[in-house]
Every structure is written in C-alpha cells, then in structure tokens.
Design a protein around this motif. Sequence first.
Motif, PDB file in Angstrom:
ATOM      1  N   ASN A  77       0.852  -1.185   0.000  1.00  0.00           N
ATOM      2  CA  ASN A  77       0.000   0.000   0.000  1.00  0.00           C
ATOM      3  C   ASN A  77       0.890   1.238   0.000  1.00  0.00           C
ATOM      4  O   ASN A  77       1.455   1.622   1.023  1.00  0.00           O
ATOM      5  CB  ASN A  77      -0.900  -0.035   1.249  1.00  0.00           C
ATOM      6  CG  ASN A  77      -1.906   1.099   1.256  1.00  0.00           C
ATOM      7  OD1 ASN A  77      -1.618   2.199   0.833  1.00  0.00           O
ATOM      8  ND2 ASN A  77      -3.104   0.804   1.748  1.00  0.00           N
ATOM      9  N   GLU A  78       0.989   1.868  -1.168  1.00  0.00           N
ATOM     10  CA  GLU A  78       1.906   3.013  -1.286  1.00  0.00           C
ATOM     11  C   GLU A  78       1.363   4.252  -0.586  1.00  0.00           C
ATOM     12  O   GLU A  78       2.127   5.146  -0.234  1.00  0.00           O
ATOM     13  CB  GLU A  78       2.189   3.313  -2.761  1.00  0.00           C
ATOM     14  CG  GLU A  78       2.843   2.123  -3.455  1.00  0.00           C
ATOM     15  CD  GLU A  78       3.619   2.518  -4.698  1.00  0.00           C
ATOM     16  OE1 GLU A  78       4.551   3.324  -4.575  1.00  0.00           O
ATOM     17  OE2 GLU A  78       3.280   2.014  -5.789  1.00  0.00           O
ATOM     18  N   ASP A 109      -0.429   4.237   2.392  1.00  0.00           N
ATOM     19  CA  ASP A 109      -0.142   4.083   3.823  1.00  0.00           C
ATOM     20  C   ASP A 109       1.335   3.787   4.082  1.00  0.00           C
ATOM     21  O   ASP A 109       1.768   3.789   5.235  1.00  0.00           O
ATOM     22  CB  ASP A 109      -0.968   2.934   4.419  1.00  0.00           C
ATOM     23  CG  ASP A 109      -2.457   3.191   4.329  1.00  0.00           C
ATOM     24  OD1 ASP A 109      -2.843   4.364   4.138  1.00  0.00           O
ATOM     25  OD2 ASP A 109      -3.230   2.217   4.455  1.00  0.00           O
ATOM     26  N   ARG A 110       2.061   3.474   3.008  1.00  0.00           N
ATOM     27  CA  ARG A 110       3.467   3.043   3.146  1.00  0.00           C
ATOM     28  C   ARG A 110       3.572   1.820   4.054  1.00  0.00           C
ATOM     29  O   ARG A 110       4.319   1.802   5.044  1.00  0.00           O
ATOM     30  CB  ARG A 110       4.338   4.191   3.681  1.00  0.00           C
ATOM     31  CG  ARG A 110       4.416   5.386   2.756  1.00  0.00           C
ATOM     32  CD  ARG A 110       5.532   5.209   1.736  1.00  0.00           C
ATOM     33  NE  ARG A 110       5.490   6.261   0.723  1.00  0.00           N
ATOM     34  CZ  ARG A 110       6.208   7.384   0.778  1.00  0.00           C
ATOM     35  NH1 ARG A 110       7.000   7.597   1.784  1.00  0.00           N
ATOM     36  NH2 ARG A 110       6.121   8.278  -0.188  1.00  0.00           N
ATOM     37  N   THR A 111       2.774   0.815   3.721  1.00  0.00           N
ATOM     38  CA  THR A 111       2.835  -0.453   4.446  1.00  0.00           C
ATOM     39  C   THR A 111       2.837  -1.606   3.438  1.00  0.00           C
ATOM     40  O   THR A 111       2.371  -1.440   2.304  1.00  0.00           O
ATOM     41  CB  THR A 111       1.631  -0.642   5.392  1.00  0.00           C
ATOM     42  OG1 THR A 111       0.417  -0.504   4.636  1.00  0.00           O
ATOM     43  CG2 THR A 111       1.631   0.378   6.529  1.00  0.00           C
ATOM     44  N   THR A 157       2.686  -3.053  11.855  1.00  0.00           N
ATOM     45  CA  THR A 157       1.417  -2.341  12.028  1.00  0.00           C
ATOM     46  C   THR A 157       0.233  -3.313  12.151  1.00  0.00           C
ATOM     47  O   THR A 157      -0.822  -2.927  12.635  1.00  0.00           O
ATOM     48  CB  THR A 157       1.150  -1.362  10.868  1.00  0.00           C
ATOM     49  OG1 THR A 157       0.952  -2.115   9.673  1.00  0.00           O
ATOM     50  CG2 THR A 157       2.320  -0.406  10.673  1.00  0.00           C
ATOM     51  N   ILE A 202       6.912   0.673   5.584  1.00  0.00           N
ATOM     52  CA  ILE A 202       8.023   0.666   4.615  1.00  0.00           C
ATOM     53  C   ILE A 202       8.452   2.097   4.327  1.00  0.00           C
ATOM     54  O   ILE A 202       7.697   3.045   4.558  1.00  0.00           O
ATOM     55  CB  ILE A 202       7.626  -0.058   3.311  1.00  0.00           C
ATOM     56  CG1 ILE A 202       6.369   0.587   2.687  1.00  0.00           C
ATOM     57  CG2 ILE A 202       7.377  -1.535   3.584  1.00  0.00           C
ATOM     58  CD1 ILE A 202       5.985  -0.003   1.332  1.00  0.00           C
ATOM     59  N   LYS A 203       9.682   2.218   3.840  1.00  0.00           N
ATOM     60  CA  LYS A 203      10.247   3.537   3.530  1.00  0.00           C
ATOM     61  C   LYS A 203      10.803   3.503   2.106  1.00  0.00           C
ATOM     62  O   LYS A 203      11.122   2.431   1.594  1.00  0.00           O
ATOM     63  CB  LYS A 203      11.402   3.841   4.487  1.00  0.00           C
ATOM     64  CG  LYS A 203      10.961   4.333   5.853  1.00  0.00           C
ATOM     65  CD  LYS A 203      12.166   4.850   6.622  1.00  0.00           C
ATOM     66  CE  LYS A 203      11.754   5.761   7.764  1.00  0.00           C
ATOM     67  NZ  LYS A 203      12.941   6.266   8.493  1.00  0.00           N
ATOM     68  N   PRO A 204      10.968   4.676   1.515  1.00  0.00           N
ATOM     69  CA  PRO A 204      11.580   4.674   0.179  1.00  0.00           C
ATOM     70  C   PRO A 204      12.944   3.990   0.213  1.00  0.00           C
ATOM     71  O   PRO A 204      13.706   4.125   1.174  1.00  0.00           O
ATOM     72  CB  PRO A 204      11.715   6.163  -0.148  1.00  0.00           C
ATOM     73  CG  PRO A 204      10.649   6.829   0.662  1.00  0.00           C
ATOM     74  CD  PRO A 204      10.558   6.023   1.934  1.00  0.00           C
TER      75      PRO A 204
END
Lengths: 557, 557
Positions: A175-176, A178-180, A239, A286-288
């Motif tokens: 999920n880009e 929520d960054r998860t 999460t 997650i992070k870039p």
Amino acid sequence: MAADITASVPESPWWGWAPFTPGGVLPAGARQVLAERLGIDPDVEIAPPPPPATAASVPESSLGAEALGALAAAAGSGTVSQDPADRVRHAAGKHTPDLLRQRAGTPLAFPDAVVSPGARDEVAPILHACSAHGIAVVPFGGGSSVVGGVTPLRGSHSAVIALDLTRLDALISLNEVDRTATFEAGIRGPALERALADHGYTLGHIPQSHQQATLGGYAATRSAGQASTGYGAIAELITAITLETPRGQLALGGRAPASAAGPDLKHLVIGSEGTLGVITEVTVAIKPRVTHKTYGAWAFPSFEAGAAAIRALAQDGGAGDLPDVCRLSDEEETELTLAQTDGAAVRLLRRWLRARGIETPALLLGVWEGTGSDTKRRHKRAVRILKSHGGVSATTAPAEAWDRGRFGSPRLRDELLTIGVMVDTLETAATWTKLAETHTRVAEAIRSALAAGPGGAETRPAAVQGHISHVYRDGASLYYTFIAGAEADPIAQYDRVKAAANAAILAAGATITHHHAVGTEHAAMLPAEIGPLGVNVLRAVKHELDPAGIMNPGKLV
Amino acid sequence: MAADITASVPESPWWGWAPFTPGGVLPAGARQVLAERLGIDPDVEIAPPPPPATAASVPESSLGAEALGALAAAAGSGTVSQDPADRVRHAAGKHTPDLLRQRAGTPLAFPDAVVSPGARDEVAPILHACSAHGIAVVPFGGGSSVVGGVTPLRGSHSAVIALDLTRLDALISLNEVDRTATFEAGIRGPALERALADHGYTLGHIPQSHQQATLGGYAATRSAGQASTGYGAIAELITAITLETPRGQLALGGRAPASAAGPDLKHLVIGSEGTLGVITEVTVAIKPRVTHKTYGAWAFPSFEAGAAAIRALAQDGGAGDLPDVCRLSDEEETELTLAQTDGAAVRLLRRWLRARGIETPALLLGVWEGTGSDTKRRHKRAVRILKSHGGVSATTAPAEAWDRGRFGSPRLRDELLTIGVMVDTLETAATWTKLAETHTRVAEAIRSALAAGPGGAETRPAAVQGHISHVYRDGASLYYTFIAGAEADPIAQYDRVKAAANAAILAAGATITHHHAVGTEHAAMLPAEIGPLGVNVLRAVKHELDPAGIMNPGKLV
C-alpha cells in the motif's frame, strides 16, 4: 560498496550457517590475530564439513500412520517429510552449542516430521490435527535462533513436528498510500527486501541473520535490525499481525495508525516465540528505498567518552542526527579490528590518533541512510556534537568496511568452530545510568569464566570484545564476542561463560536479552525480568490460546 | 502567548469541568454563531449550577461496619469517606451523558465510599480488604473519562468504592542521564509539568484533559496528547510501569531501553483501564523544557488537499519537519472557527484566499516546539512541502489562538449544556487509504442522526465539524464536535448520534477510539476491533490478575 541486502544466499546447512567454501573464508589478518593472541595454528587446514546425518543416525519417527495421515490431509498442498536429512536440518537452530551438538551427531532432539504448508489456510488444519493427535509444533522459519528457540522439544506430547513456514513467502499487498506492506510470515530477509525494492521501498530491518531469517521469525523474537537506531526495532515496524492459534485466529492491527481500544495485543504476539501460535501474516511500515549512504567513523579516547558522545547525539541532537546504524566498539574490539586491517592505513591512523592523545581508541561507526542529500546534512550536524565530545575523524573506511562485511561473522564462526576455536556472541541492553557498570561487569565475567577452565588454567588466552549497536534516548544495547581455544568439552566451556554473563547482566540490573530472545537459553532468567506474576500472565495467555500446550514446548515460559 | 501548562486549576465540580464563572465564559463570537446557525437565543442567561447533591439525594452506603473497618485499617494514612459530596463527585466522569445525569441527580451509580490512599504501599492492603469483603474497586484519577471509565459499577459485588489516587502525586525520582522521571500515578498534568519544569524538563504529553487528568489515567487509557505527533502518545513515552493487582505487584520495564525478553507486558497494562489493577508508579521519557515555539497556519483548497500535504510531510519530509502539534480542520470547522473570530482580519484573510482560488478553505495549524532555533529550521523545511501541495499561509494567528485556548472547550461545554445545547465530541483514527471515506461516513452519520430527531424534524440545524489532530506515517486521527439544540431527552439524542457514529466507524474499517479509550461506551464494539479471541485473551489476563473480578467491573471487556 555496501552489502547487497537483496542478494539470495543458499539455505543454511545442518551443521552451520553457510555452505562450505573450499579453502575457507577466514581472512589472512584474522588468522594472524588468532595465532598471535590465542595461539591458534595459522596454517591449520579448513576441513570440509562431515557428511550429513543419514537414516542410520536419526531415530525412528514417533508418528504413527494415523497421525501421519491426518497431517498429510491437513497440509493440503503442503508436504510432510520424514526424510532424515530434513529432520536433521530442523533439529536445531544456530546457537553455538546447537552447532557443536549437530556436528557431534547428538542434537538435543529430532522432529518426528517436517511439515511445510504451501498456503496460509493450511496452518489452522495442521494445528487442529496436532491438537487431536497430541503432537507438539515448533514453528520454523530461517532456523537462525541462537537461544534454542527452534529446538524440537516435545514437552509432554508423544511426538513433535517442525512446522517449516518458508514456503509461505508471498508479498500479499503493498500500500503506497499508507506506506505499508503485508507479507506471508515465512519470507526470508533478502526476498522481502527484493520484493520491496521492485516497488522502490525498503523495510530497513536488517539483522545479522537477515540472509536466512524470516519476517515471522523477526516478529516472534522481537528482533532488532542493525539499523534499528534509525528505523526502529521490529516491534515499531509492525502495524498488523495475524496469529493462527489452536483456538482460532487472532488478527490484530491495521485499522488505524494508533488506537486506545484497550491494551495493544500486537505486543503479546510480538516476542511470543511460537509459544502462542503460528504467525502467518505481518504488515510492516516501509520507507523509500535507500539510494544515499553517508559513512563516518570517529575515534574516542575511551569507550565511556564515545558513549557520552552518542548519548548527547540521541538526547540533544536534532531529529535524524543520530545515524541509522550507530556502533561504538570498546577499546579491545577496536584494537582487534585495527589489528586485522591493512597495515599502512592503520599505522597512519594510529599515528594520527596518538598525536591527538588517543592511545587506546574506541571506534564509533555511523551510517546515515536515505534518499537524497539529507544524509549529508544529518551527518554534518552530528559531526559537530561528536567533535565537541572529543571524537577524532578516522576516515569513512571503517564504516564502509563494516557495511561490506556485515553478514560475514556467522560464516567465520563456522570455520572457527571447525578449527577448534570457541567463539560466540551474547548481548544485553541497559539504561545509560547503568551502561558503563554493566559493560565492565559482563566483560569481566566472560573473561574470568574463560580463564577459569578445567584444571584452573588461568592464563588461557581469550579475546572478549564488546560494542554498542542499538542506541536509544534512554540507553543502549551491549553486544559481546568472545573467542578462545576450545576446551575438551566445548559445551561445558560455553555454558560456564554464559552462566557467568547472565549472572552479571542480572546483577547489573540490565535486560537478559536485547534482541536474541528467550528460547530455552534465557527461560530461567525470565522471572527475574518480568517477575513471577508476569510469567503467570504469559502462562494464562498461553493457556487461553493453546490449552493443550502443543505450541513450542519448553520455550519462553 | 501560549497556554501555561503548569498552571493549577481548581478541581472539577461534580456537575461539569470547571467551577462556575459568573456571567459565563462563552465568547461573543461563539454566541453569535450559535444564534445564527442553531437558533440559540444569544442573550440567554448563564445560570449558576444547581446546588450540590446532599445526603437526602444520595442512597445509603452498602458498606457494613466490618467492611468499613477493614478499609480504614488497610488505608493507613489514607482516608475512607462516606460524605455525600465526595460520593457525588466520584459518581461519574465527564462524559456528556454523565454530566446530564449528574445535573438531573440521577447518576448511573454512586460509590459506597471514596477511599484515598495517602501512600503507595496502602494500595495493596486496600485491594486485599476489597477482595476479602467482595467490594468492587474503581480507580479514580482526574475523573475526566468521557467513555464511562470511572462509573462506579459494582458488577456482581455487594458494594463498590472509588479509589481516589490523587494524593499519590509525588515525583519519586528524576534521572537526567537517562532523561526519565518516575512519578506516583495520581499526579495531575499541571503538577507533573511543574515538577519537571523545576528541573528544566517537560513530558510534552498535553491532552485537552491535562488540567484535571492524572498520569495514571493517561497510562490506563492509552492517552495521546495534543502534541503526540511530535512527542509520541503515552504508550511511547512510558519506559516503566507498576501495577498493583489483587494477586500482587507487576513491575515492568526500566531495566533497559528495549528488550527481547518475551512479549512486552507494559502494553498489557497501558490501556487496561483499571480492569487489571491499580497503576501506582509510572516512569516516563522527558525532554528539555520548551523554550521556543514556531507557529504556522495554512489554508488548503479542501480537507483532502490538506490531508495529502500532511501525509507528504509525514512520509517524505525530513525527520522533525512534521510539527509537534499538527491539526487540520475540515471545511465546516474552518468556517465555524473563522466565523467566531474578529471581523477585519478574517475578512482580509478570506479575500486573500479567494484571490488564490480558495473559497471553502481547510485550515492547517502547526506548532514546532523545541529549545532553540531548530524549530524555525524545521518549520522552514515543512513550508516547502506544504506550499508545494497548495497550502497558502494564513499568518501565525490561528495557531497562536489555538495554543492560547487549547484547554477552553470543556468549560464551553459546561455552559452550552446549561443553555440547552447538545454538544459533545467523538473520535477515531484510520489509515490514510481509508481516511477520506471514514471522514465522510462519520460526519454524515452524525449529521443524519442529529437531523432525525423525534417526530422526524429533519431540518433541525446542527453543526458537525471535524479535524485531524494526531498524525502518523500510516494514517491519522479524526476528531468530531457536534452541536445542536438539545432535545427533550438529550441522553437519547446523544445515544442516537453515538450509535450512528460507531456504526459508521466500524463500517469504514477504522478504530472505535484513537484516544478516548473503551470504558462502558465502546465495550460492545471491542470484539469488532480485536476479535472474540482477543477479548478472550484480555479476560484470561484479567482472571489471572483479578480472579474475583473486583477491578472496575463493566469496563473494557
């Protein structure tokens, strides 16, 4: 050149961490140090591993035809193997005593079968079959436990299976917004990072076990990655999490970034070490993907001075000034590191430090990771604080060398054990107030225990080196490596050292484990950590979720 | 001029939040808006509160002489009061239905006595006495619960006491090296901040209830402060916690900044809402006292555009760019805020925004707190991202006004209830993916429920305003205030609204509470949040620590 965290590696062999490399992988510098300091023959030949155990050396499975049939039916697309090679490979984790026993052909226990579900929804029926037939279940991911977490103990049950989860290795969703990302729990570190890198992301959770360990194992053991100072430990990165228990499924988190709907039960699952159920799905922040790294290394006049510097950085530095990877070696580790490194550069460094009054330096390594020039800015701000605490720049080379070799130590252990060297690591964490005393006590306890060998050989040479590797506002971790010639009974030697270190850790008021978990190794110390009532609470939760006690008997509580 | 977070305030009266101010505290602007939009008489007189309940209106205590004697003996230096005024004041929290019932003289229940221990070591004997005599115990701190968390329900027991913890208000120790402080749990927000300020520190946990609430209450309810975006919610600030239970003491944390010694049981205590035991001591992370604040406010073309901007700040901004206080009002809340504010400045702002194409703005407020010029640098970096997402500066005045008035709303509620206005707040949180839909659904549910009054008066005017007040990388909180003329049965009106909002929250997949906790209000929704098996786990833990079920019956599970 940093280590490639997406590089696949072969599966661990039953006797060690990595497949045998003809000629060995011990660098010449390390061999020389071993010879000079510990009296190990520098020309000793690295032998190939002994042949794998065969049917002859593996006891017959306790599983009857009926139980095997039920397991096979429950496993569906999964497999149920009684192949001796599979059973040997799942007989132990990667604890040094485990490996010594594996090599001696005398593991503590063998699983009666290795069951490998091929789909998440096969886990519940497998647990039902095991409940019905009184079979203990040991969840098995990367098998990298160094605390006996995957030892196939059967407790009061008639049989035990290793539940190998590594076929459950899918990226379920990303999920880009929520960054998860949600993964099946059996995915290994490099595959997870590769899946995220394909979309431009990283988890940033890279423990030394990364190349073998699984996401479910990270969660089950409350793991901390080498860059946890920046990214947070796994408990902060998760999460949502799903646990399949003998009493049904517990699916926690994911509705919101935070909630006040009662106690946060995710924290009961994280660290549960397979004793409450099987972690099948994990959602992580997650992070870039990292595109920029800024490295730095500084020498401090002493370990205490270096610790004071990183404490200042953690407490008074701006947000992000602390490097994502932050490691401070004590004087002995620094000395051994320098002794193994290329002569000319090190001689120059030593001269440079001596001119600044630093004779026995403590080396701090930092890596600032990110996606742009911000890593340079963060590094620059940090340098101001480090210098003001007496830090002297030692070029970026030591930090870059660490990053290149970060996954190498377990391979070195394989070879050291082969050539008769006792080597292992242990760890703790303490608040800043207690850190110096904890470090002194633990290092001294290990040293004394190694020296006090059978027959009182008090001059037995040993190396005991320590470092801080995970930094928090209120304290830090402490990680030790000890190396000595192996005694005739190396397991007794190991146990002696570990008992002394544990006693020193508890006496200093530190935690019995910062990131290795409890397993069988630390279970006796858990009451000192959370109190007898805390242990009762864990038992009550276990009884609710696993009334028959089939889940990973003998671990944690 | 910011609100003084160390300023003592009088203890809450039994009928509302703050003592009565002759003439009232409703600003002229608010009265005008109420008149124009909701048809409330702008000249209505603010009446003084009704007289406090007396012995005549309070039922006789169920405690016999023997039980009272045992309580008095156990309390030691503490007090056991059966004074009707004490019993009335401990009959309810500050939930709007609670206050309506208190004013009507019909609280749901009265405690049979109010027991106030004078020392921490008196709590265990009190619990023993209650266990022995079958007396339920309701831990009572600031009494600011808005979810029925302190309602003195007795469950299956013959009597119930309110255990008032506010005399346990000492700073036990302050550790400047670890940057932690240990307090007795009954200390109120302002006293805690004053104690820390004396040493140059702050906790930075400042919920709207700060002036009444206690540290133990923060912990018991998993509270989040208004600056939790920067400082973290209470669960992140607590490093150690002690719970006195009917089965003994559970002392968790404090050995190390992090540990892998099994599940982190601190997270079972945090959010336990008095159902497992009494929180007596809490250790928290502290930061240097705030000396610099940088304010900012930006108007966005829509709530969605503003939300996208803060998501970008949270996910792609540098560390610390996100303001410590970060609040984004929806279009209706922005409109009502502007309508209440001084005419000339607002007219100028509206013209300025209109010239930039913004007709119905959504206002974002930010406060960057710190100890030096870093707050300005963080603000400057944030502005780049906010502008790139269409934010238009609206001067710093709205953010400064918020900071001045941050503790005012509960006082306004007192007066609005007095003049026949139904007003309350409710909240949730959702991941970014679900945020917009959650906001639309919840606001619409509240609006419809208010409109659908008895007799179907569908044109009943109402204001439903919402904002984001706590920002995370993966989502945000949503907070609603609803205002309408009170119906003949205002509690039925409230219940109708709350039921509709709860249904909308669950249907949207959001959490039933971000920071108000569960209490009696949300207990029925907990199984939807953590599953029936999660509820069973909480019950198993409760049974272990409180086998007789004396601790806060009827709450949470």
